[in-house]
Enzyme design. Sequence first.
Site, mmCIF file in Angstrom:
data_model
loop_
_atom_site.group_PDB
_atom_site.id
_atom_site.type_symbol
_atom_site.label_atom_id
_atom_site.label_comp_id
_atom_site.label_asym_id
_atom_site.label_seq_id
_atom_site.Cartn_x
_atom_site.Cartn_y
_atom_site.Cartn_z
ATOM 1 N N SER A 8 0.867 -1.183 0.000
ATOM 2 C CA SER A 8 0.000 0.000 0.000
ATOM 3 C C SER A 8 0.900 1.227 0.000
ATOM 4 C CB SER A 8 -0.851 -0.016 1.270
ATOM 5 O OG SER A 8 -1.478 1.229 1.498
ATOM 6 N N TYR B 298 -2.172 -1.038 10.334
ATOM 7 C CA TYR B 298 -2.172 -1.239 8.881
ATOM 8 C C TYR B 298 -0.842 -0.780 8.264
ATOM 9 C CZ TYR B 298 -3.911 -1.168 4.065
ATOM 10 O OH TYR B 298 -4.079 -1.405 2.718
HETATM 11 N N1 NAD Z 1 -8.698 -0.460 -1.555
HETATM 12 C C1 NAD Z 1 -7.641 0.314 -1.286
HETATM 13 O O1 NAD Z 1 -7.756 1.552 -1.292
HETATM 14 C C2 NAD Z 1 -6.284 -0.302 -1.033
HETATM 15 C C3 NAD Z 1 -5.175 0.550 -1.061
HETATM 16 C C4 NAD Z 1 -3.913 0.023 -0.844
HETATM 17 C C5 NAD Z 1 -3.741 -1.333 -0.645
HETATM 18 N N2 NAD Z 1 -4.850 -2.154 -0.624
HETATM 19 C C6 NAD Z 1 -4.604 -3.573 -0.410
HETATM 20 O O2 NAD Z 1 -5.064 -4.301 -1.527
HETATM 21 C C7 NAD Z 1 -5.465 -5.618 -1.135
HETATM 22 C C8 NAD Z 1 -6.874 -5.893 -1.634
HETATM 23 O O3 NAD Z 1 -7.736 -4.911 -1.075
HETATM 24 P P1 NAD Z 1 -9.207 -4.596 -1.630
HETATM 25 O O4 NAD Z 1 -9.331 -3.137 -1.655
HETATM 26 O O5 NAD Z 1 -9.501 -5.399 -2.840
HETATM 27 O O6 NAD Z 1 -10.040 -5.138 -0.368
HETATM 28 P P2 NAD Z 1 -11.462 -5.863 -0.261
HETATM 29 O O7 NAD Z 1 -11.850 -5.702 1.164
HETATM 30 O O8 NAD Z 1 -12.390 -5.360 -1.297
HETATM 31 O O9 NAD Z 1 -11.110 -7.381 -0.569
HETATM 32 C C9 NAD Z 1 -10.259 -8.104 0.275
HETATM 33 C C10 NAD Z 1 -10.474 -9.581 0.063
HETATM 34 O O10 NAD Z 1 -9.607 -10.286 0.957
HETATM 35 C C11 NAD Z 1 -10.356 -11.309 1.582
HETATM 36 N N3 NAD Z 1 -9.816 -11.627 2.905
HETATM 37 C C12 NAD Z 1 -9.842 -10.856 4.017
HETATM 38 N N4 NAD Z 1 -9.305 -11.504 5.043
HETATM 39 C C13 NAD Z 1 -8.926 -12.731 4.583
HETATM 40 C C14 NAD Z 1 -8.322 -13.851 5.180
HETATM 41 N N5 NAD Z 1 -8.017 -13.870 6.493
HETATM 42 N N6 NAD Z 1 -8.066 -14.926 4.409
HETATM 43 C C15 NAD Z 1 -8.394 -14.931 3.095
HETATM 44 N N7 NAD Z 1 -8.965 -13.898 2.473
HETATM 45 C C16 NAD Z 1 -9.239 -12.797 3.213
HETATM 46 C C17 NAD Z 1 -11.775 -10.751 1.690
HETATM 47 O O11 NAD Z 1 -12.735 -11.775 1.869
HETATM 48 C C18 NAD Z 1 -11.922 -10.012 0.367
HETATM 49 O O12 NAD Z 1 -12.397 -10.838 -0.665
HETATM 50 C C19 NAD Z 1 -5.333 -5.643 0.389
HETATM 51 O O13 NAD Z 1 -4.106 -6.243 0.757
HETATM 52 C C20 NAD Z 1 -5.330 -4.173 0.766
HETATM 53 O O14 NAD Z 1 -4.689 -3.926 1.990
HETATM 54 C C21 NAD Z 1 -6.110 -1.661 -0.808
#
Ligand code: NAD
Length: 268
Positions: free
Chosen positions: A146, A159
Amino acid sequence: MRAVNRLQDKVALVTGAARGMGRSHCVRLAEEGADIIAVDLETAAEELDETARLVDDLGRRCVTSFADVRVGTSLDNAVEHGVSQLGGLDIIVANAGIYADLAPSWELSDVAWQRTIDINVTGTWLTVKAAAPYLGSGGSIVIISSTNGIKGGASTAHYSSSKHAVVGLARTLANELGPLGIRVNTVHPGSVATPMILNTAVFAKLRPDLPNPTQQDAAVALAERNLLPVPWVDPVDVSNAVLFLASDESRYVTGTQVVVDAGLTQKV
Ligand SMILES: NC(=O)c1ccc[n+]([C@@H]2O[C@H](COP(=O)([O-])OP(=O)(O)OC[C@H]3O[C@@H](n4cnc5c(N)ncnc54)[C@H](O)[C@@H]3O)[C@@H](O)[C@H]2O)c1
């Protein structure tokens, strides 16, 4: 998006594949010819099925499995099952993660801290531990960090610590696996339009000045953080970076960080 088959007949493991960016990575990699091992929690079963349907519609195979990334044996089983169905493994996208329970460091509960570290850090390590032994020369590991893995942010001690930690993990893995011809890199998204940030809890954090902030209200606050005049990037923008790192186009790129953030980390 027009497919050019940059991953023809490769096999990619994606965790957190049911929705958001995980689903987008599955679809984008499949558009380029990859078959997918899609892993998520059992509670996300319906959404995981939809991811599989989208991959299937592209003419690629998708093997789904339930696993909590905190549980090594469940990942071992998911990877073993996927590899036995699809015949190998070339790409690991450690994407599953949470962004929850935001609070100033001194108010953060022990439980919230530990849950985030367990899923975002230990879960990433366990994903690689389960899957890396199946990779051969030319393999690629992409870990989703991130912009909070580059800079800190208010109320995100758990985080931000977790997303910095996986950079250390990736750099170590790059050293360990480089001699085997396996590359390891991190991707650092800024704000991305997924359920992770498009929810009322995050809107309220972004706009404490309003009683019931909407997505539009939150968009104003998020746009102020970026150099480019957009509030967020789309999941596919991040998936395109994942695709680059997964493909041979990046064959000499390892141990590095790719930022997709509309300029968030550079804004003064
Ligand atoms: N959305 C943002 O703005 C953003 C920004 C920077 C980084 N990220 C990172 O990108 C990645 C994906 O995020 P996203 O925005 O698609 O999130 P999201 O919440 O839409 O999806 C996350 C997915 O991970 C799964 N998950 C959660 N805990 C789990 C576990 N213990 N075991 C298996 N699966 C699990 C959830 O069921 C979900 O399908 C994450 O690592 C997040 O930290 C997101």
